[in-house]
Write a protein that holds these residues in place. Structure first.
Motif, PDB file in Angstrom:
ATOM      1  N   ALA A  79      -1.198  -9.635  -1.096  1.00 42.23           N
ATOM      2  CA  ALA A  79      -0.830  -8.229  -1.252  1.00 42.23           C
ATOM      3  C   ALA A  79      -0.699  -7.524   0.097  1.00 42.23           C
ATOM      4  O   ALA A  79       0.217  -6.726   0.315  1.00 42.23           O
ATOM      5  CB  ALA A  79      -1.860  -7.516  -2.120  1.00 42.23           C
ATOM      6  N   MET A  80      -1.625  -7.800   1.007  1.00 44.78           N
ATOM      7  CA  MET A  80      -1.577  -7.166   2.321  1.00 44.78           C
ATOM      8  C   MET A  80      -0.338  -7.597   3.103  1.00 44.78           C
ATOM      9  O   MET A  80       0.300  -6.785   3.773  1.00 44.78           O
ATOM     10  CB  MET A  80      -2.849  -7.512   3.100  1.00 44.78           C
ATOM     11  CG  MET A  80      -4.107  -6.890   2.517  1.00 44.78           C
ATOM     12  SD  MET A  80      -5.625  -7.440   3.340  1.00 44.78           S
ATOM     13  CE  MET A  80      -5.400  -6.757   4.971  1.00 44.78           C
ATOM     14  N   GLU A  81       0.002  -8.882   3.006  1.00 51.62           N
ATOM     15  CA  GLU A  81       1.180  -9.370   3.725  1.00 51.62           C
ATOM     16  C   GLU A  81       2.462  -8.777   3.164  1.00 51.62           C
ATOM     17  O   GLU A  81       3.416  -8.514   3.912  1.00 51.62           O
ATOM     18  CB  GLU A  81       1.243 -10.905   3.632  1.00 51.62           C
ATOM     19  CG  GLU A  81       2.475 -11.490   4.324  1.00 51.62           C
ATOM     20  CD  GLU A  81       2.589 -12.997   4.162  1.00 51.62           C
ATOM     21  OE1 GLU A  81       3.672 -13.543   4.450  1.00 51.62           O
ATOM     22  OE2 GLU A  81       1.597 -13.632   3.749  1.00 51.62           O
ATOM     23  N   HIS A  82       2.484  -8.560   1.860  1.00 51.85           N
ATOM     24  CA  HIS A  82       3.708  -8.130   1.191  1.00 51.85           C
ATOM     25  C   HIS A  82       3.701  -6.655   0.806  1.00 51.85           C
ATOM     26  O   HIS A  82       4.415  -6.234  -0.091  1.00 51.85           O
ATOM     27  CB  HIS A  82       3.952  -8.985  -0.050  1.00 51.85           C
ATOM     28  CG  HIS A  82       4.219 -10.434   0.256  1.00 51.85           C
ATOM     29  ND1 HIS A  82       3.208 -11.346   0.490  1.00 51.85           N
ATOM     30  CD2 HIS A  82       5.387 -11.111   0.392  1.00 51.85           C
ATOM     31  CE1 HIS A  82       3.745 -12.525   0.740  1.00 51.85           C
ATOM     32  NE2 HIS A  82       5.061 -12.416   0.693  1.00 51.85           N
ATOM     33  N   ASP A  83       2.880  -5.869   1.483  1.00 50.83           N
ATOM     34  CA  ASP A  83       2.814  -4.440   1.189  1.00 50.83           C
ATOM     35  C   ASP A  83       4.016  -3.703   1.769  1.00 50.83           C
ATOM     36  O   ASP A  83       4.384  -3.891   2.934  1.00 50.83           O
ATOM     37  CB  ASP A  83       1.525  -3.846   1.763  1.00 50.83           C
ATOM     38  CG  ASP A  83       1.365  -2.375   1.441  1.00 50.83           C
ATOM     39  OD1 ASP A  83       1.637  -1.986   0.292  1.00 50.83           O
ATOM     40  OD2 ASP A  83       0.978  -1.603   2.341  1.00 50.83           O
ATOM     41  N   ASP A  84       4.636  -2.873   0.944  1.00 53.78           N
ATOM     42  CA  ASP A  84       5.721  -1.991   1.377  1.00 53.78           C
ATOM     43  C   ASP A  84       6.891  -2.757   1.994  1.00 53.78           C
ATOM     44  O   ASP A  84       7.534  -2.290   2.937  1.00 53.78           O
ATOM     45  CB  ASP A  84       5.191  -0.959   2.371  1.00 53.78           C
ATOM     46  CG  ASP A  84       5.943   0.365   2.273  1.00 53.78           C
ATOM     47  OD1 ASP A  84       6.398   0.703   1.166  1.00 53.78           O
ATOM     48  OD2 ASP A  84       6.072   1.054   3.296  1.00 53.78           O
TER      49      ASP A  84
END
Length: 281
Positions: free
Chosen positions: A133-138
C-alpha cells in the motif's frame, strides 16, 4: 473534561484495542451521554489491577459514574477490577464459559492473543499488504499492479489513502490507489496503468461542499479547492465509473471503517482468501 459526565475505562491485559473497540461500540448507542474516555493497557499483575481499581474508585467518589469495559482474561486480576466501584462490563469473562460449553473445550486464558503475534503468517501477510500500500499510494508506483487485490480510484482528498492503509493493516488486502486528475476527465478514460485492471477497481466520491472544505485546509483559496472545481471533478468521476462499470461509494459522511466494510462486501474480498494466496505465491 470535567463535570458530571460519565467516565468510560477500557481495561486490558494487552494493548486495549479490543476493549476500546467493543466498549466504544456500546457507548455510541447513547449519543446523549458525553463520555470521558480512558484506556488502561497491560494490566498483568494484581498490584497494577489494584492501582487501576483505586483510580476508578476515585472517580466514583467524586460523584461521577465510572463505566468499566474489561477484556482481562486472568480471573484473579479480573476479580480485583470487578471489585471497584465502577459499573463493570466483562467483555470476555461473560461469554467464555458459554463458548467453552459449546466447543467442549477449555479456554487457555492467555492475554494478548487478539493483537499479539499469535499467527505469524497472518501478521506477515498484513505487513506485506502495508508495504504494498505504501509503495502504491497515490499512483507513486505501477510495479506489480497485477498483484493488487484492489485498486482504489478517486479525485484527490476523497479518502483513498486512509482507506487503503486500513484495508491493508486490518484485513491484509493489497491495495493500490490512483488519483483521478483533469487529464483523465478530459480524455474520459481511466489512468493508463489502471485500465487493464478495471475489474479490480473501486471508486470513491464525495459531496462537492465537503470536498471543497477538505481541500481548503490543504490549499486555501486555490482553483483546486474551489467549489466549482470540486463539483466538476466529482461529476466527471461518477461518469467515468458508470462508463467502466466500476462500483463506487460516496465517502463524505462515512468513516474509514464503513468505507472499508462496504468495499469488502461489494468487491467480495475475503481476508482469509488473500492470506492463503500469499502462502501459495
Amino acid at each position: 473534561m470535567t463535570g458530571t459526565c460519565p467516565v468510560a475505562f477500557f481495561l486490558s491485559d494487552s494493548t486495549g484495542i479490543t476493549a476500546e473497540t467493543l466498549g466504544n461500540t456500546l457507548i455510541t448507542q447513547f449519543p446523549e451521554q458525553d463520555f470521558e474516555r480512558h484506556t488502561v493497557p497491560f494490566i498483568i499483575t494484581v498490584e497494577r489491577a489494584r492501582q487501576v481499581a483505586a483510580r476508578i474508585d476515585a472517580v466514583a467518589a467524586a460523584g461521577r459514574m465510572p463505566v468499566v469495559f474489561s477484556t482481562v482474561v486472568d480471573p484473579v486480576i479480573r476479580d480485583v477490577l470487578a471489585g471497584s466501584q465502577g459499573f463493570f462490563v466483562d467483555l470476555f469473562g461473560t461469554h467464555l464459559p458459554q463458548l467453552e460449553a459449546a466447543l467442549h473445550a477449555r479456554a487457555n486464558l492467555r492475554p494478548g492473543r487478539a493483537h499479539g503475534l499469535v499467527d505469524a503468517t497472518r501478521y506477515q501477510s498484513r505487513m506485506a499488504a502495508v508495504e504494498y500500500a505504501m509503495e502504491h499510494d497515490d499512483g507513486q508506483s505501477v510495479r506489480a499492479l497485477e498483484r493488487a487485490d484492489l485498486i482504489l480510484i478517486a479525485p484527490s482528498r476523497c479518502g483513498k489513502t486512509p482507506t487503503t492503509m486500513y484495508l491493508a493493516l486490518q484485513h491484509g488486502i493489497r491495495v493500490a490507489n490512483f488519483p483521478l486528475v483533469d487529464e483523465d476527465f478530459e480524455r474520459r478514460a481511466l489512468p493508463a496503468p489502471v485500465a487493464p485492471h478495471t475489474g479490480k477497481c473501486f471508486g470513491l466520491t464525495s459531496q462537492p461542499l465537503r470536498l471543497s472544505q477538505v481541500r481548503q485546509e490543504r490549499r486555501p483559496a486555490t482553483v483546486y479547492a474551489s467549489l466549482a472545481q470540486c463539483s466538476w471533478e466529482l461529476r466527471n468521476a461518477e461518469e467515468l465509473y458508470a462508463l467502466n462499470s466500476i462500483p463506487h461509494v460516496n465517502s463524505a459522511s462515512m468513516s474509514v471503517e464503513e468505507i472499508s466494510a462496504t468495499i469488502l462486501e461489494r468487491m467480495e474480498l475475503d481476508e482469509a482468501d488473500h492470506e492463503q494466496a500469499g502462502r501459495i505465491r
